[in-house]
Motif scaffolding. Structure first.
Motif, PDB file in Angstrom:
ATOM      1  N   UNK A  20       4.590 121.387  68.096  1.00 53.29           N
ATOM      2  CA  UNK A  20       5.964 121.898  68.599  1.00 53.29           C
ATOM      3  C   UNK A  20       5.725 121.745  70.164  1.00 53.29           C
ATOM      4  N   UNK A  21       6.524 120.785  70.562  1.00 54.46           N
ATOM      5  CA  UNK A  21       6.403 120.606  72.099  1.00 54.46           C
ATOM      6  C   UNK A  21       7.864 121.034  72.624  1.00 54.46           C
ATOM      7  N   UNK A  22       8.008 121.713  73.696  1.00 55.36           N
ATOM      8  CA  UNK A  22       9.153 121.977  74.421  1.00 55.36           C
ATOM      9  C   UNK A  22       9.003 121.396  75.780  1.00 55.36           C
ATOM     10  N   UNK A  23      10.040 120.530  75.884  1.00 54.27           N
ATOM     11  CA  UNK A  23       9.901 119.736  77.138  1.00 54.27           C
ATOM     12  C   UNK A  23      11.275 120.000  78.145  1.00 54.27           C
ATOM     13  N   UNK A  24      11.046 120.464  79.325  1.00 57.10           N
ATOM     14  CA  UNK A  24      11.908 120.316  80.161  1.00 57.10           C
ATOM     15  C   UNK A  24      11.866 119.260  81.028  1.00 57.10           C
ATOM     16  N   UNK A  25      13.216 118.639  81.170  1.00 57.54           N
ATOM     17  CA  UNK A  25      13.443 117.246  81.670  1.00 57.54           C
ATOM     18  C   UNK A  25      14.001 117.667  83.112  1.00 57.54           C
ATOM     19  N   UNK A  26      14.629 118.895  83.685  1.00 54.42           N
ATOM     20  CA  UNK A  26      15.025 119.061  84.579  1.00 54.42           C
ATOM     21  C   UNK A  26      15.165 120.589  84.942  1.00 54.42           C
ATOM     22  N   UNK A  72      11.379 119.693  71.315  1.00 50.78           N
ATOM     23  CA  UNK A  72      12.917 120.366  71.815  1.00 50.78           C
ATOM     24  C   UNK A  72      13.049 119.839  73.134  1.00 50.78           C
ATOM     25  N   UNK A  73      14.123 119.473  73.779  1.00 49.91           N
ATOM     26  CA  UNK A  73      14.433 119.146  74.983  1.00 49.91           C
ATOM     27  C   UNK A  73      15.167 120.501  75.700  1.00 49.91           C
ATOM     28  N   UNK A  74      14.868 120.975  76.892  1.00 47.46           N
ATOM     29  CA  UNK A  74      15.429 121.796  77.416  1.00 47.46           C
ATOM     30  C   UNK A  74      15.528 121.449  79.085  1.00 47.46           C
ATOM     31  N   UNK A  75      15.794 122.474  79.738  1.00 45.29           N
ATOM     32  CA  UNK A  75      16.008 122.596  81.329  1.00 45.29           C
ATOM     33  C   UNK A  75      15.424 123.806  81.787  1.00 45.29           C
ATOM     34  N   UNK A  76      16.255 124.313  82.851  1.00 48.96           N
ATOM     35  CA  UNK A  76      17.512 123.847  83.350  1.00 48.96           C
ATOM     36  C   UNK A  76      18.500 123.444  82.325  1.00 48.96           C
ATOM     37  N   UNK A  77      19.369 122.788  82.771  1.00 52.14           N
ATOM     38  CA  UNK A  77      20.404 122.265  81.445  1.00 52.14           C
ATOM     39  C   UNK A  77      19.992 120.613  81.527  1.00 52.14           C
ATOM     40  N   UNK A 125      24.037 110.272  67.098  1.00 45.17           N
ATOM     41  CA  UNK A 125      23.646 108.761  67.118  1.00 45.17           C
ATOM     42  C   UNK A 125      22.134 108.530  67.351  1.00 45.17           C
ATOM     43  N   UNK A 126      21.442 109.318  68.198  1.00 47.09           N
ATOM     44  CA  UNK A 126      20.132 109.281  68.658  1.00 47.09           C
ATOM     45  C   UNK A 126      19.190 110.209  67.658  1.00 47.09           C
ATOM     46  N   UNK A 127      19.695 110.790  66.704  1.00 52.38           N
ATOM     47  CA  UNK A 127      18.928 111.447  65.669  1.00 52.38           C
ATOM     48  C   UNK A 127      18.940 112.666  65.598  1.00 52.38           C
ATOM     49  N   UNK A 128      19.759 113.325  66.584  1.00 49.90           N
ATOM     50  CA  UNK A 128      19.700 114.660  66.796  1.00 49.90           C
ATOM     51  C   UNK A 128      20.374 115.541  65.801  1.00 49.90           C
ATOM     52  N   UNK A 129      19.698 116.478  65.047  1.00 54.49           N
ATOM     53  CA  UNK A 129      20.807 117.120  63.820  1.00 54.49           C
ATOM     54  C   UNK A 129      21.116 118.431  64.316  1.00 54.49           C
ATOM     55  N   UNK A 130      20.202 119.135  65.200  1.00 57.12           N
ATOM     56  CA  UNK A 130      20.443 120.470  65.432  1.00 57.12           C
ATOM     57  C   UNK A 130      20.604 121.026  66.895  1.00 57.12           C
ATOM     58  N   UNK A 131      21.491 121.722  67.474  1.00 55.06           N
ATOM     59  CA  UNK A 131      21.451 122.147  69.030  1.00 55.06           C
ATOM     60  C   UNK A 131      21.368 123.662  68.971  1.00 55.06           C
TER      61      UNK A 131
END
Length: 333
Positions: free
Chosen positions: A14-20, A65-70, A114-120
């Protein structure tokens, strides 16, 4: 497929990646009001983020899981999500999801689906518009509520993340639970964590132990502990009267490290193998050192090899034991 296994024989998938590190809110427990953000040149490019995640997926990461910031304020971020869809299509990646404040969901919900995300996961700590403006400083509740509507309309499963704050949202426990039940949304309550200098806010006065919250819930509901796990630190229970699922993330009243299966990467390519420790490794340099992924993969395995057994959060003795110097927005939650 190669697997990532830490020194305590925990498989890391499981990887949590902050993109900003940037955000359009300034939540009082997360950021100071006048934040100094990283220079854009220090951030990994979208192409580098894709290559980094792909390397991890090739080493056995199944949940991203993509995170931030926002995350949704990062310019061009849908290019990244669209690129990750190929790993979902191949079956190598089992789940692509994100944690968001909901401010941009009205704009992006359909594209994410559309990109395949099922949950937020959407962070919202109060249903009171005035209090919401107070806690987020810059946020507006109606905008977030429209984002939740858009997410559900797009078919995304929504879970609310609610930070438990003593003297702020204690009186909203039952209204929030009932609202989530009416909207068919799960909810997870989170103990406030000692992350970064937030100015005049005192986390000792903010801290509301979830063990106390559970006792309060039990006054109105029959609680049944569930054994299931979503791959994160939450422990779940079912409210028998409504059938809904409620999660608790309790790093301070319960150490959840024994089953930790995740690592976090910042938007600058630093890997933190524990949210509650300062130890980190740099992946940006090996990422940029060669077009080959050999150096990067070696660096990933070396970092996993340094993953500690557990964190060091502590509010005992009325001191912020184990307080992290970095902000939550930097690490990515």
């Amino acid at each position: 497929m190669t697997q990532l296994v830490d020194p305590f024989h925990r498989q890391i998938n499981y990887l949590r990646l902050s993109v900003t590190d940037r955000c359009d809110f300034r939540c009082v427990y997360c950021m100071s009001e006048n934040m100094t953000f990283l220079p854009k040149k220090d951030l990994l490019t979208l192409e580098e983020l894709d290559r980094l995640c792909s390397a991890f997926i090739n080493q056995g990461i199944e949940k991203l899981r993509i995170t931030g910031g926002e995350p949704l304020v990062r310019k061009g971020i849908m290019t990244f999500f669209d690129g990750m869809k190929r790993h979902l299509d191949s079956g190598a990646l089992k789940e692509l999801t994100l944690t968001t404040n909901g401010s941009q969901m009205e704009k992006y919900a359909k594209d994410l689906a559309a990109a395949g995300v099922k949950r937020v996961n959407i962070s919202i700590d109060t249903l009171d518009e005035t209090k919401f403006a107070e806690i987020t400083r810059w946020g507006r509740l109606p905008q977030v509520l429209r984002g939740i509507d858009a997410a559900q309309a797009a078919g995304l499963r929504v879970k609310l993340n609610v930070v438990a704050l003593k003297g702020f949202n204690e009186d909203e426990l039952f209204p929030i639970v009932q609202w989530c039940h009416e909207r068919d949304m799960d909810v997870t309550f989170i103990e406030v964590m000692p992350m970064g200098d937030i100015g005049n806010e005192n986390r000792l006065t903010q801290y509301w132990a979830l063990s106390d919250m559970r006792k309060t819930l039990a006054e109105e509901y029959t609680l049944t502990d569930l054994s299931e796990s979503s791959g994160g630190p939450a422990r779940y229970m079912r409210l028998e009267e409504t059938g809904q699922k409620v999660g608790f993330i309790t790093p301070l009243t319960h150490n959840f490290c024994e089953s930790c299966n995740r690592v976090r990467i910042t938007c600058t390519g630093e890997i933190y193998t524990c949210l509650g420790q300062e130890g980190k490794s740099d992946l940006r340099a090996p990422l940029r050192a060669s077009e080959s992924d050999e150096h990067l993969i070696n660096a990933i395995h070396a970092a996993i090899g340094q993953k500690p057994k557990g964190h060091d959060f502590d509010y005992s003795r009325q001191e912020l034991g184990g307080q992290m110097t970095r902000h939550m927005s930097h690490t990515g939650g």
